[in-house]
Design an enzyme around this catalytic site. Sequence first.
Site: not given
Ligand SMILES: [Zn+2]
Length: 153
Positions: A65, A68, A114, A117, A137
């Site tokens: 990510c 984070c 995510c 976060c 996607c």
């Molecule tokens: Zn994240």
Amino acid sequence: MLTWKHIINYTVNGNPTPDKRVEKTETEWSELLTPEQFRVTRQKGTEAPHSGALCSIYDEGQYNCVCCNTPLFDSTIKFTSGSGWPSFTQPIQENAIQYKKDTAFGMVRVEVMCNTCDAHLGHIFPDGPEPSGLRYCINSASMQLEKGTVNEN
Ligand SMILES: [Zn+2]
């Protein structure tokens, strides 16, 4: 392995619990991210197809990510979908991603975020390759590639 049935179940009954949570204000995120990363991840934007840096990269490594740094996907589950966005068939760990019904633009889709976060990542569709049949996607702007050897299991 996750299949479409699991994904729908998450959208109806709630998402798996993440290992940890990262929470920041919009201002804090805007200071950490580029304007494009902020637009996509925190304001649910979509990058233009075939524009993302990670779209045609198949180096071995892990996709984290961008907000984070939590591992989301890896190169062993990346595939060429032709959609113009990086595509994967499974998350790196079942609780890495959260799923939410998205009815924007008059369509019913499943948004993926995510789970650590709440960064917007992209959408998931039930038209991916076997055996999972899933196609995540994902916007390039939502991830950073950490190159390195990935353990296949
Ligand atoms: Zn994240």
